[in-house]
Design a protein around this motif. Sequence first.
Motif, PDB file in Angstrom:
ATOM      1  N   LEU A 176       6.707   1.459   2.316  1.00  0.00           N
ATOM      2  CA  LEU A 176       7.528   2.660   2.417  1.00  0.00           C
ATOM      3  C   LEU A 176       6.758   3.676   3.226  1.00  0.00           C
ATOM      4  O   LEU A 176       5.601   3.993   2.903  1.00  0.00           O
ATOM      5  N   ILE A 177       7.386   4.189   4.279  1.00  0.00           N
ATOM      6  CA  ILE A 177       6.747   5.162   5.165  1.00  0.00           C
ATOM      7  C   ILE A 177       7.600   6.421   5.171  1.00  0.00           C
ATOM      8  O   ILE A 177       8.772   6.386   5.561  1.00  0.00           O
ATOM      9  N   LEU A 180       6.988  -3.617  -3.542  1.00  0.00           N
ATOM     10  CA  LEU A 180       6.336  -2.560  -2.766  1.00  0.00           C
ATOM     11  C   LEU A 180       4.839  -2.805  -2.810  1.00  0.00           C
ATOM     12  O   LEU A 180       4.248  -2.960  -3.876  1.00  0.00           O
ATOM     13  N   ASP A 181       4.230  -2.864  -1.634  1.00  0.00           N
ATOM     14  CA  ASP A 181       2.785  -3.076  -1.524  1.00  0.00           C
ATOM     15  C   ASP A 181       2.058  -1.870  -0.949  1.00  0.00           C
ATOM     16  O   ASP A 181       0.895  -1.642  -1.275  1.00  0.00           O
ATOM     17  N   PHE A 182       2.740  -1.123  -0.085  1.00  0.00           N
ATOM     18  CA  PHE A 182       2.092  -0.021   0.615  1.00  0.00           C
ATOM     19  C   PHE A 182       2.977   1.218   0.604  1.00  0.00           C
ATOM     20  O   PHE A 182       4.199   1.124   0.771  1.00  0.00           O
ATOM     21  N   LEU A 183       2.351   2.371   0.445  1.00  0.00           N
ATOM     22  CA  LEU A 183       2.998   3.662   0.665  1.00  0.00           C
ATOM     23  C   LEU A 183       2.221   4.399   1.735  1.00  0.00           C
ATOM     24  O   LEU A 183       0.990   4.519   1.646  1.00  0.00           O
ATOM     25  N   LEU A 238       2.204   4.468  -7.477  1.00  0.00           N
ATOM     26  CA  LEU A 238       1.134   4.063  -8.375  1.00  0.00           C
ATOM     27  C   LEU A 238       1.688   3.525  -9.693  1.00  0.00           C
ATOM     28  O   LEU A 238       1.177   2.537 -10.244  1.00  0.00           O
ATOM     29  N   ASP A 239       2.733   4.146 -10.187  1.00  0.00           N
ATOM     30  CA  ASP A 239       3.380   3.660 -11.404  1.00  0.00           C
ATOM     31  C   ASP A 239       3.896   2.235 -11.195  1.00  0.00           C
ATOM     32  O   ASP A 239       3.724   1.367 -12.055  1.00  0.00           O
ATOM     33  N   HIS A 240       4.513   1.998 -10.039  1.00  0.00           N
ATOM     34  CA  HIS A 240       5.010   0.654  -9.734  1.00  0.00           C
ATOM     35  C   HIS A 240       3.852  -0.342  -9.636  1.00  0.00           C
ATOM     36  O   HIS A 240       3.927  -1.445 -10.197  1.00  0.00           O
ATOM     37  N   PHE A 241       2.789   0.039  -8.947  1.00  0.00           N
ATOM     38  CA  PHE A 241       1.646  -0.858  -8.792  1.00  0.00           C
ATOM     39  C   PHE A 241       1.049  -1.226 -10.154  1.00  0.00           C
ATOM     40  O   PHE A 241       0.751  -2.387 -10.430  1.00  0.00           O
ATOM     41  N   VAL A 242       0.851  -0.220 -11.006  1.00  0.00           N
ATOM     42  CA  VAL A 242       0.225  -0.468 -12.304  1.00  0.00           C
ATOM     43  C   VAL A 242       1.122  -1.336 -13.180  1.00  0.00           C
ATOM     44  O   VAL A 242       0.662  -2.288 -13.824  1.00  0.00           O
ATOM     45  N   ALA A 262      -1.752  -0.317  -1.875  1.00  0.00           N
ATOM     46  CA  ALA A 262      -2.529   0.668  -1.118  1.00  0.00           C
ATOM     47  C   ALA A 262      -1.658   1.862  -0.780  1.00  0.00           C
ATOM     48  O   ALA A 262      -0.481   1.714  -0.425  1.00  0.00           O
ATOM     49  N   VAL A 263      -2.256   3.036  -0.901  1.00  0.00           N
ATOM     50  CA  VAL A 263      -1.617   4.294  -0.504  1.00  0.00           C
ATOM     51  C   VAL A 263      -2.413   4.858   0.666  1.00  0.00           C
ATOM     52  O   VAL A 263      -3.649   4.874   0.628  1.00  0.00           O
ATOM     53  N   LEU A 264      -1.710   5.302   1.683  1.00  0.00           N
ATOM     54  CA  LEU A 264      -2.352   5.890   2.853  1.00  0.00           C
ATOM     55  C   LEU A 264      -1.730   7.256   3.106  1.00  0.00           C
ATOM     56  O   LEU A 264      -0.515   7.361   3.338  1.00  0.00           O
TER      57      LEU A 264
END
Length: 269
Positions: free
Chosen positions: A13-14, A93-96, A135-139, A146-148
Amino acid sequence: MTDQLPMAGKSALITGAGSGIGRSIAWGLARSGARVVLNDRDWSSTEGRRREKAAREYLDALGADYQLIEADVSSEGAVKDMYQLALSGTNSLDFLVNNAGEQLPSATHLHSLADFSRVLDTNLVGAFLCARTALDHFVRTGVRGAVLNITSVHETVPKPGFASYAASKAALRMLTSTLALEYARHGIRVNAIAPGAIDTEMNQDWVSDRDKKARGEARIPLGRIGQPDEVADLALFLLSDAARYITGQSVLIDGGLSLHTDFQHEWAS
């Protein structure tokens, strides 16, 4: 798209992906095989429809898996709705990439609270809201995501007349460090990119003026303005497994602009 592409099977997601750096990152991820969700605050205006058409034409030609979502990231409700749409169907979702941002130049003594708040709401609060949900989704799902965050050289370099912008980027830098430390135990990485002078729509007031551009480039040790694709190349690296041991960093990409250029020529000892 084939499984040989480095980002095949990944989803990103960008935010602020309708133009400039965000668009270049989204297109770079799509070229690398990722499913991309492009957020923009306004796909429906005349200019927004032009951006939407360009995005669809480019991504369709790639054969990319993509989605366009209109949302104002400064709104908690809009961010919640955006994620529900982005996760519908695949729940992947892997990346934000927190790229959405704006600046409202003003002498500080004339800067209204409304404008100051608007810049911080987009650049900082919006990044927090999007990161919190990712982060909630990742956890919950066990994704080592990864968040950028896209900050600016003005996370450390003062910018007179842009107090709200500089303050928001400095705060985003510390948010990056804090989240990186907090979520490292989950295998989640959080980094930032701090661009200098980049040839984007936001900078066209001086980039499109030959004299102003020449004066600006004279302050950059590498002698030229940067391009959005150069920032995208760095973003893809930081999101990739090649950067799997990097977290909590803000990487400058500024052609040396932040190197105290007044000292490039000897004037004191």
